[in-house]
Design a protein around this motif. Sequence first.
Motif, PDB file in Angstrom:
ATOM      1  N   ARG A 137       0.827  -1.199   0.000  1.00 24.96           N
ATOM      2  CA  ARG A 137       0.000   0.000   0.000  1.00 24.96           C
ATOM      3  C   ARG A 137       0.867   1.258   0.000  1.00 24.96           C
ATOM      4  NH1 ARG A 137      -5.399  -0.573   1.501  1.00 24.96           N
ATOM      5  NH2 ARG A 137      -5.420   1.202   2.928  1.00 24.96           N
ATOM      6  N   LEU A 138       2.052   1.197   0.594  1.00 23.25           N
ATOM      7  CA  LEU A 138       2.945   2.342   0.538  1.00 23.25           C
ATOM      8  C   LEU A 138       3.387   2.618  -0.897  1.00 23.25           C
ATOM      9  CD1 LEU A 138       4.475   4.558   2.029  1.00 23.25           C
ATOM     10  CD2 LEU A 138       6.330   2.921   2.430  1.00 23.25           C
ATOM     11  N   ARG A 139       3.664   1.568  -1.654  1.00 22.10           N
ATOM     12  CA  ARG A 139       4.024   1.753  -3.064  1.00 22.10           C
ATOM     13  C   ARG A 139       2.841   2.321  -3.853  1.00 22.10           C
ATOM     14  NH1 ARG A 139       6.856  -3.134  -2.020  1.00 22.10           N
ATOM     15  NH2 ARG A 139       5.099  -4.377  -2.799  1.00 22.10           N
ATOM     16  N   THR A 140       1.624   1.855  -3.539  1.00 27.13           N
ATOM     17  CA  THR A 140       0.433   2.396  -4.195  1.00 27.13           C
ATOM     18  C   THR A 140       0.271   3.878  -3.877  1.00 27.13           C
ATOM     19  OG1 THR A 140      -0.688   0.252  -4.133  1.00 27.13           O
ATOM     20  CG2 THR A 140      -2.088   2.203  -4.356  1.00 27.13           C
ATOM     21  N   TYR A 141       0.505   4.239  -2.636  1.00 26.80           N
ATOM     22  CA  TYR A 141       0.423   5.636  -2.202  1.00 26.80           C
ATOM     23  C   TYR A 141       1.462   6.489  -2.926  1.00 26.80           C
ATOM     24  CZ  TYR A 141       1.018   9.549   1.125  1.00 26.80           C
ATOM     25  OH  TYR A 141       1.146  10.778   1.720  1.00 26.80           O
ATOM     26  N   ALA A 142       2.703   5.995  -2.989  1.00 27.94           N
ATOM     27  CA  ALA A 142       3.757   6.735  -3.680  1.00 27.94           C
ATOM     28  C   ALA A 142       3.425   6.921  -5.155  1.00 27.94           C
ATOM     29  CB  ALA A 142       5.097   6.018  -3.512  1.00 27.94           C
ATOM     30  N   LEU A 154       8.680  17.894  -4.543  1.00 25.86           N
ATOM     31  CA  LEU A 154       9.227  17.287  -3.325  1.00 25.86           C
ATOM     32  C   LEU A 154       8.108  16.753  -2.451  1.00 25.86           C
ATOM     33  CD1 LEU A 154      12.041  19.714  -2.077  1.00 25.86           C
ATOM     34  CD2 LEU A 154      12.324  17.428  -3.048  1.00 25.86           C
ATOM     35  N   VAL A 155       8.330  15.572  -1.902  1.00 28.22           N
ATOM     36  CA  VAL A 155       7.451  15.000  -0.884  1.00 28.22           C
ATOM     37  C   VAL A 155       8.229  14.903   0.420  1.00 28.22           C
ATOM     38  CG1 VAL A 155       6.170  12.962  -0.152  1.00 28.22           C
ATOM     39  CG2 VAL A 155       6.059  13.699  -2.523  1.00 28.22           C
ATOM     40  N   HIS A 156       7.663  15.471   1.470  1.00 23.83           N
ATOM     41  CA  HIS A 156       8.250  15.398   2.810  1.00 23.83           C
ATOM     42  C   HIS A 156       7.378  14.487   3.656  1.00 23.83           C
ATOM     43  CE1 HIS A 156      10.864  18.803   1.841  1.00 23.83           C
ATOM     44  NE2 HIS A 156       9.804  19.455   1.410  1.00 23.83           N
ATOM     45  N   VAL A 157       7.943  13.374   4.089  1.00 25.85           N
ATOM     46  CA  VAL A 157       7.196  12.387   4.868  1.00 25.85           C
ATOM     47  C   VAL A 157       7.724  12.361   6.297  1.00 25.85           C
ATOM     48  CG1 VAL A 157       6.597   9.952   5.107  1.00 25.85           C
ATOM     49  CG2 VAL A 157       6.779  10.973   2.830  1.00 25.85           C
ATOM     50  N   GLU A 198      14.254   2.042   5.790  1.00 30.33           N
ATOM     51  CA  GLU A 198      14.304   1.252   4.567  1.00 30.33           C
ATOM     52  C   GLU A 198      12.904   1.004   4.010  1.00 30.33           C
ATOM     53  OE1 GLU A 198      16.129  -0.328   1.385  1.00 30.33           O
ATOM     54  OE2 GLU A 198      17.027   0.760   3.061  1.00 30.33           O
ATOM     55  N   HIS A 199      11.932   0.852   4.893  1.00 23.52           N
ATOM     56  CA  HIS A 199      10.541   0.695   4.456  1.00 23.52           C
ATOM     57  C   HIS A 199      10.099   1.912   3.645  1.00 23.52           C
ATOM     58  CE1 HIS A 199       6.330  -0.508   4.668  1.00 23.52           C
ATOM     59  NE2 HIS A 199       6.003   0.662   5.200  1.00 23.52           N
ATOM     60  N   LEU A 200      10.424   3.107   4.114  1.00 26.44           N
ATOM     61  CA  LEU A 200      10.101   4.316   3.362  1.00 26.44           C
ATOM     62  C   LEU A 200      10.848   4.365   2.035  1.00 26.44           C
ATOM     63  CD1 LEU A 200      10.057   7.211   5.990  1.00 26.44           C
ATOM     64  CD2 LEU A 200       8.112   6.236   4.776  1.00 26.44           C
ATOM     65  N   ARG A 201      12.128   4.049   2.083  1.00 26.98           N
ATOM     66  CA  ARG A 201      12.951   4.111   0.867  1.00 26.98           C
ATOM     67  C   ARG A 201      12.406   3.168  -0.203  1.00 26.98           C
ATOM     68  NH1 ARG A 201      17.884   6.149   0.885  1.00 26.98           N
ATOM     69  NH2 ARG A 201      18.095   5.758   3.126  1.00 26.98           N
ATOM     70  N   GLU A 202      12.047   1.959   0.190  1.00 21.13           N
ATOM     71  CA  GLU A 202      11.524   0.990  -0.771  1.00 21.13           C
ATOM     72  C   GLU A 202      10.150   1.410  -1.284  1.00 21.13           C
ATOM     73  OE1 GLU A 202      11.605  -2.720   1.272  1.00 21.13           O
ATOM     74  OE2 GLU A 202      13.795  -2.916   1.143  1.00 21.13           O
ATOM     75  N   GLY A 203       9.335   2.018  -0.419  1.00 18.79           N
ATOM     76  CA  GLY A 203       8.015   2.447  -0.833  1.00 18.79           C
ATOM     77  C   GLY A 203       8.064   3.511  -1.916  1.00 18.79           C
ATOM     78  N   PHE A 204       9.081   4.370  -1.852  1.00 24.08           N
ATOM     79  CA  PHE A 204       9.226   5.452  -2.823  1.00 24.08           C
ATOM     80  C   PHE A 204      10.339   5.149  -3.839  1.00 24.08           C
ATOM     81  CE2 PHE A 204       6.700   7.609   0.295  1.00 24.08           C
ATOM     82  CZ  PHE A 204       6.030   8.597  -0.404  1.00 24.08           C
ATOM     83  N   ALA A 205      10.535   3.878  -4.149  1.00 23.96           N
ATOM     84  CA  ALA A 205      11.618   3.489  -5.055  1.00 23.96           C
ATOM     85  C   ALA A 205      11.315   3.793  -6.515  1.00 23.96           C
ATOM     86  CB  ALA A 205      11.922   1.997  -4.887  1.00 23.96           C
ATOM     87  N   ASP A 206      10.055   3.736  -6.913  1.00 21.91           N
ATOM     88  CA  ASP A 206       9.684   3.875  -8.324  1.00 21.91           C
ATOM     89  C   ASP A 206       9.260   5.302  -8.641  1.00 21.91           C
ATOM     90  OD1 ASP A 206      10.146   1.167  -8.708  1.00 21.91           O
ATOM     91  OD2 ASP A 206       8.064   0.619  -8.288  1.00 21.91           O
ATOM     92  N   GLY A 207      10.063   5.981  -9.474  1.00 23.61           N
ATOM     93  CA  GLY A 207       9.709   7.324  -9.915  1.00 23.61           C
ATOM     94  C   GLY A 207      10.112   8.428  -8.957  1.00 23.61           C
ATOM     95  N   LEU A 235      12.150  11.574   8.937  1.00 17.90           N
ATOM     96  CA  LEU A 235      11.742  12.643   8.027  1.00 17.90           C
ATOM     97  C   LEU A 235      12.395  12.358   6.687  1.00 17.90           C
ATOM     98  CD1 LEU A 235      10.258  15.267   7.463  1.00 17.90           C
ATOM     99  CD2 LEU A 235      12.262  16.514   8.303  1.00 17.90           C
ATOM    100  N   GLY A 236      11.585  11.878   5.744  1.00 20.57           N
ATOM    101  CA  GLY A 236      12.087  11.544   4.424  1.00 20.57           C
ATOM    102  C   GLY A 236      11.778  12.618   3.411  1.00 20.57           C
ATOM    103  N   ARG A 237      12.714  12.873   2.509  1.00 17.81           N
ATOM    104  CA  ARG A 237      12.509  13.834   1.427  1.00 17.81           C
ATOM    105  C   ARG A 237      12.743  13.111   0.106  1.00 17.81           C
ATOM    106  NH1 ARG A 237      15.999  17.801   2.646  1.00 17.81           N
ATOM    107  NH2 ARG A 237      17.544  17.546   1.003  1.00 17.81           N
ATOM    108  N   PHE A 238      11.708  13.116  -0.742  1.00 19.99           N
ATOM    109  CA  PHE A 238      11.740  12.385  -2.015  1.00 19.99           C
ATOM    110  C   PHE A 238      11.394  13.352  -3.144  1.00 19.99           C
ATOM    111  CE2 PHE A 238      10.438   9.565   1.402  1.00 19.99           C
ATOM    112  CZ  PHE A 238      11.352   8.534   1.289  1.00 19.99           C
ATOM    113  N   ARG A 239      12.167  13.286  -4.213  1.00 19.41           N
ATOM    114  CA  ARG A 239      11.947  14.175  -5.353  1.00 19.41           C
ATOM    115  C   ARG A 239      11.399  13.370  -6.532  1.00 19.41           C
ATOM    116  NH1 ARG A 239      13.289  19.338  -6.378  1.00 19.41           N
ATOM    117  NH2 ARG A 239      14.745  19.418  -4.620  1.00 19.41           N
TER     118      ARG A 239
END
Length: 241
Positions: A137-142, A154-157, A198-207, A235-239
């Motif tokens: 579901r985290l991957r679906t959310y991302a 930017l997404v700040h989690v 790592e759970h966050l990192r893997e969830g936001f791995a695609d794109g 606190l994760g930051r994803f671009r």
Amino acid sequence: MAPMTEPAGPPEGTAATAEVFDAVYRGESPFGKRPPWDIGAPQPAYVALEEAGLIAGAVLDAGCGTGEDALHLADRGYAVTGLDLSPEAIALAREKARARGLDAVFEVADALDLKGYRGRFDTVIDCGLAHTFEAGRLRTYAAALHRACRPGALVHVLSVSDRGAREMQARLAAAIDRIPEPLPDGESAEPALRRSAEHLREGFADGWAAESIDEALIRGIVPTTAELLDVHAWLGRFRRA
């Protein structure tokens, strides 16, 4: 004669989740009048991010609750949309916006879908939503956020960690009789539900490109005492690519 139908069963999926959170926001839960995440002010981590220049453009507050983070940014001049699955939370957020004279948009929406918001946002803030999702579901959310964001967004989690979840659980259990004590180590959660960096990192791995995942604090409240409590978080930051 009208055809007979089976009586409607209990709600399922997102409808059931919305009903649970509606009850919490109505004060019909062991938390009492205020859930532990509704602190009545913006999260200090997001105040600091805005001051550091890491909020820009059109902003989405995903899982906005009663809107304190969104309203803080609206007061700072940003165009902000707050989305939440709970109609009760959205009604409270809209009332706050009216009372404060702030121009923020609040709508009921499923963060796992975000239909109607394609390519709308330059910044997303998420306080305490991503950490409710297991890996799939985290991957679906991302993926839903990817559709809703513009390139370079930017997404700040801000996500409670395993350690922070134990800290909050122990404090709530000490204050509220109906809150269970934490289970022994190894029995508290399935691996897919553990809240790791790592759970966050893997969830936001695609794109998405992970720019940082740092240790942080997330602020909660002990509802029966109104005591503020800071617990360990990521606190994760994803671009967006």
